[in-house]
Design an enzyme around this catalytic site. Sequence first.
Site, PDB file in Angstrom:
ATOM      1  N   MET A 966       0.830  -1.216   0.000  1.00  0.00           N
ATOM      2  CA  MET A 966       0.000   0.000   0.000  1.00  0.00           C
ATOM      3  C   MET A 966       0.857   1.255   0.000  1.00  0.00           C
ATOM      4  O   MET A 966       0.389   2.320   0.384  1.00  0.00           O
ATOM      5  CB  MET A 966      -0.947  -0.025   1.195  1.00  0.00           C
ATOM      6  CG  MET A 966      -0.293  -0.384   2.495  1.00  0.00           C
ATOM      7  SD  MET A 966      -1.538  -0.819   3.711  1.00  0.00           S
ATOM      8  CE  MET A 966      -0.535  -1.575   4.972  1.00  0.00           C
ATOM      9  N   GLU A1183       3.930   2.896  11.801  1.00  0.00           N
ATOM     10  CA  GLU A1183       2.991   3.704  12.563  1.00  0.00           C
ATOM     11  C   GLU A1183       3.588   4.738  13.532  1.00  0.00           C
ATOM     12  O   GLU A1183       3.032   5.822  13.673  1.00  0.00           O
ATOM     13  CB  GLU A1183       2.095   2.770  13.389  1.00  0.00           C
ATOM     14  CG  GLU A1183       1.274   1.834  12.546  1.00  0.00           C
ATOM     15  CD  GLU A1183       0.437   0.927  13.422  1.00  0.00           C
ATOM     16  OE1 GLU A1183      -0.771   1.108  13.453  1.00  0.00           O
ATOM     17  OE2 GLU A1183       1.019   0.064  14.097  1.00  0.00           O
TER      18      GLU A1183
END
Length: 1240
Positions: A966, A1183
């Site tokens: 992604m 993250e």
Amino acid sequence: MSISHFSVNACLLPICSLNGAAVTTVEGVGSTKTKMHPVQERIAAAHGTQCGFCSPGMVMSMYTLLRNTPEPSMEDIQEALLGNLCRCTGYRPIVDGFKTFCQVSAIHIFSFSITNIESDDTFQADDFRLVDPTQDFIFPPELMIVAQKQSHQRMVFQGERIKWITPADLEDLLELKSQYPHAPLLAGNTTVGPDMKFKGILHPVLLNIGRIQELREIKECDDGIWLLFAACTLTTIKEKLEEAVKVLPEEKSEGLHALLETLGKVASKQIRNVASVGGNILSSNPKFDLCSVLAALGCSLTILSKDGSRKLNLTEGFFTAVGKTALKPEEVMLSVYIPYTKKWEFMLAFRQAQCRQFAFSIINCGMKVIFFEGTNVVKDLKIFYGGAGATLVSTRNASQQLVGRKWNDNLLTDACKLVLSEIHLPDTAHGGMVEYKKTLILSFFFKFYLHILQKLKAMVTLYKIRFSVFPLGCQIGHRPLLIISYSEALFSQPLEDPVGRPNVHQSGFKHSTGEAIYYDDIPSIDGELFLVFVTSTRPHAKIISIDTTEALSMPGVVAFLSAKDVPGNNKRRWFHDMVELFIEEEVMCVGQMIGAIVAETREQARRAAQKVYVSYQDLEPVFFTIEEAINHQSFFSPQRKLERGDVDVGFETSDQILEGEIYMGGQEHFYMETQGVIAVPKGENGETDLFIATQHAAFAQEVVANALGVSFNKITCHVKRLGGGFGGKIMKIADISAAVAIAAYRTGRSVRCVLERGEDMLMTSGRHPFLGKYKVGFMNDGTIISADVTYYSNAGNTLDESQFIIEKALLHLDNCYKIPNLRGRGIMCKTYLPSYTAFRGFGGPQGLMVIESVINEVAAKCGLPAEEVREINMYRNESHTHFRQSFDASNMVRCWNECLEKASYYQRRQNIEEFNKQNRWKKRGISAVPIKFGIGFTKGFCNQGAALVNVYKDGSVLLSHSGTEMGQGINTKMIQIASRILKIPQSSIYIVETSTASVPNAIPSAASFGTDAVGMAVKDACENMMNRLQPIIEQHPKMSWEYWVKEAYLQRISLSSTGFFKGPNTDVDWERSEGNAYFYFTFGVCCSEVEIDCLTGEHKNIRTDIVMDVGQSLNPTLDIGQIEGGFVQGLGLYTTEELKFSPSGVLITRGPSQYKIPTICDIPEQMNTSLLQNTSNPHGIGEPTVFFGCTVFFAIKQAIAAARKDVGLHDNFTLNSPATPEKIRLACADQFTQMVRCVY
Ligand SMILES: Cc1cc2nc3c(=O)[nH]c(=O)nc-3n(C[C@H](O)[C@H](O)[C@H](O)COP(=O)(O)OP(=O)(O)OC[C@H]3O[C@@H](n4cnc5c(N)ncnc54)[C@H](O)[C@@H]3O)c2cc1C
Ligand code: FES
């Protein structure tokens, strides 16, 4: 006839307007199959693509710039790219790639400092090919001929519902306008287009004026007046005026400077390239910026009709209502007259928006003052505000009363009172923010006052004042400086081993050439249908009936589907709850799926979906906020708690105790590629193929199978790549896919669904808002003894992933601090909003924010810098978290020390203190924050990865794995790993897609764990393969890979091998507050400096330094990309991205106009990123750095505190996230905010 090249927003450009134009798309610029254009080559080589969805747009903007300006400046690049959003990269690498086109002298900082690596750059700029103009398309000569022929002909296109007419000339236009008085005139279509698309306004006739030469001119008239004709684009005007002011005397160009200042901030270059001055004025939209400036300048308009012409002054009276002016329906505007200013005339324009650029203004204004010659006595004053009412507002009375007054502090005080009393902004004013708007109105006048004072000072020598200017324009002249430190291990490794090297993203060149295929690029299959959802418009209501009669009778409509059409189960179990696919009886939020229209085309489906009438009976209760949910005691279970030590005893032994709370708003994923899917029925046994944008193909497979009532093995999900995911494509896309699969099943035809941005934002929601309430006990030296924190998350109407998210927040409650007595509770509030879901960081950024807020509050109470309190409380060496997981904090401390040192933190803190003493209306702040971020899933079974290696007889390798590409570069890293183990070049290894048919039961690509788990599985699969080949290799050691493979085939050895990674068995015992929640922890530290404009609340990101421990990086440039991209996403989270709902629970901020993700000018002027050296940590990095955006928030808070200190206010004040200009301005309390509050 001249040819001009300009970039445009494809979605706003009517196809009919292109008649006679040549369109260049990214495919036409260059290709990997033939020859790439240097722009395409450089953005990819500089690691400026991640998911690649924005890359073609970036390429085209840069390409156009180069066609017009072969040696651009940094400012040119910034201007060209401002209208291009990227959600992945953080822009720095894109700019780095493109700045190689600048003359070196035009770049202020152009040095990469990279240590410990032989090659001394992330890319080799020396290798870049130069721009070859012969590679560019020439404008097709046949179009020139056609254009000449057509220039004097009326042209008509008749569509299904709309007639498009391009008049032959001005006379023809007047004729047509009398025939079709209500037809809009289309110049740039940037007002009419969005109205038609988003508000459903239908204009049966459109008159295109963009090609009428008489309307496109700009003239400098003899009498010292500029004449702009109505269809002149804002770009043309800007360029012409920029040239003009260079040669004009200063006093003459005052007004033009103000106009230029505003023009530079209107929208983006792509919009300005088509938007016209006439359109801007006649849209009569108070948010548009030009009217207030032009009105203050004293402009007039020439209006034409068949019956003749007239002149109208451009004042507030010209605008009668939103979208309405004094023009009669049959009239058109010919031109606008702009007078020069004269000596003793001064003019300024201001605007303030939600972010620095590429945003509609909240308030804009134009102000002009004329003095009696040689004095400071006001002869005339003109003040116009946009955004302060339904139409343009003038403070005519105030101005009149100020005539004859001296320009001094008394005037300022009286002017503020007069202006404020003349502007009527009721509490219910459109767009809200009434207090802020009023404050801006005064702030702008004050800025105007100061500026004129300074001018007068030079001219009249009456004044002695200290003056601080506000140079808060958007500048990235000082480009981010990237400092990367790579692992030393690279030295000892063979050159052909790619692991650890800064390889370009495997799809980088496909991204930049437009060759990368996303789900919606797949050509339509014969007979394909399109699906559009019908969603609930009430937050809580019983569905009484659904009337589809009109919709089903519309052209192209094939079916309406709802719960009764689900062949399998309309409900699925999710922990204790049942989740409904199509809502049958009771809707629980706006945007829930009630049904879907399937039609031959997207447009037909969209129109028909609007004609499905659902009648409701409203139900009680209805509430949307955390506070309301607490009042209603509306919570999901379970409620979680973690505790160490004895919190109550801790409070008793503390010197001081404070209590407080902080609210943090949610966030929209805003991936560039919206969610969608193509379902292809295979015709046998319910077999269905889905081409889908998901991070969790196996879950989509499961949900689709459940809805169709078939076993999982009949459903195959294919995911080639995502145009960004950020956690948003895990859960919701599964239900969307199920609905589309049902449509395919029912109709027997392929069905496509691609959500519009607004639909996507409405239906799929985003990051959970959090409220953190805390009580903290501490010693006077800043040591925290005890803390009790309760997190409330707004979960929306279903559980979704809320439980894991609140757990993550609780598990990060301690961040890097050893607080001996610590208690945290996590409560999920059930509200009538769309269900919030996973988002990069997964509760971490919210949970961590609360504890960092606590640290700041404690520091403020103790009168210490927050960083000192952080240091005092920090874990050191071998430690245990509050849930008793052991970890080694030494790398965290190393990151902290290194970051503070690299950032020259202490020196800069001193400089900032000095700066703040010197400046009253600008303040700076600096903040450094560490992170300890748990990597992996807390549910042990999720910690797994799988891979499949198929080797073909020619030696080529097809690699499949359980991750999803992604943008994070997982495929690139997997190829690097496979290449190392198989000892073959990376070019021999290929990854086609992620498919549930190749690798079953995969976990989502999430939790920063994809590379870890999948990497180990790929390694395992490759090692298995090598073990099989080993005997052959040993027998023929001198032979090639291809030989060994062929030999294995002949010896009947399987050339297909699987690999698996069984991760750690993580788990948390919530009753006992203990467990090994994570595989390991990643550490890092970020330090940011900002500057705020205390009068407007705007802020500028000056510098950010990050030191991150990513262990032995598999690919440092990809990791840097994740670090920077995450940081910039966090920047948005904590400062600009604000979601707003209507009183009835409808998300208002449903597109880029209302919801502001960071643009290129929001990134720090200087950004230094380093990877910690000599560390063996693994490398989960996707993250954590989102949280680093909070350094900007806390730096802003510090700057506000400095402003408050100047007026004697305490520095213990609440600032909720995001720190928008509104919040910043109102927190910087001063005489103006006070004045507004007295009136308010
Ligand atoms: C993404 C985006 C961002 C934007 N940001 C900003 C911003 O920051 N600041 C800002 O000021 N604006 C902004 N705008 C608005 C933009 O500047 C205006 O939409 C634009 O100037 C309108 O010009 P147009 O030629 O596209 O108008 P069109 O859409 O073609 O026409 C608009 C209206 O003007 C009428 N009209 C046009 N010409 C004439 C004429 N000669 N005689 C009579 N009527 C006429 C038309 O009938 C129509 O009703 C933004 C727009 C977009 C899409
Ligand atoms: S690379 Fe720019 S949006 Fe993904």
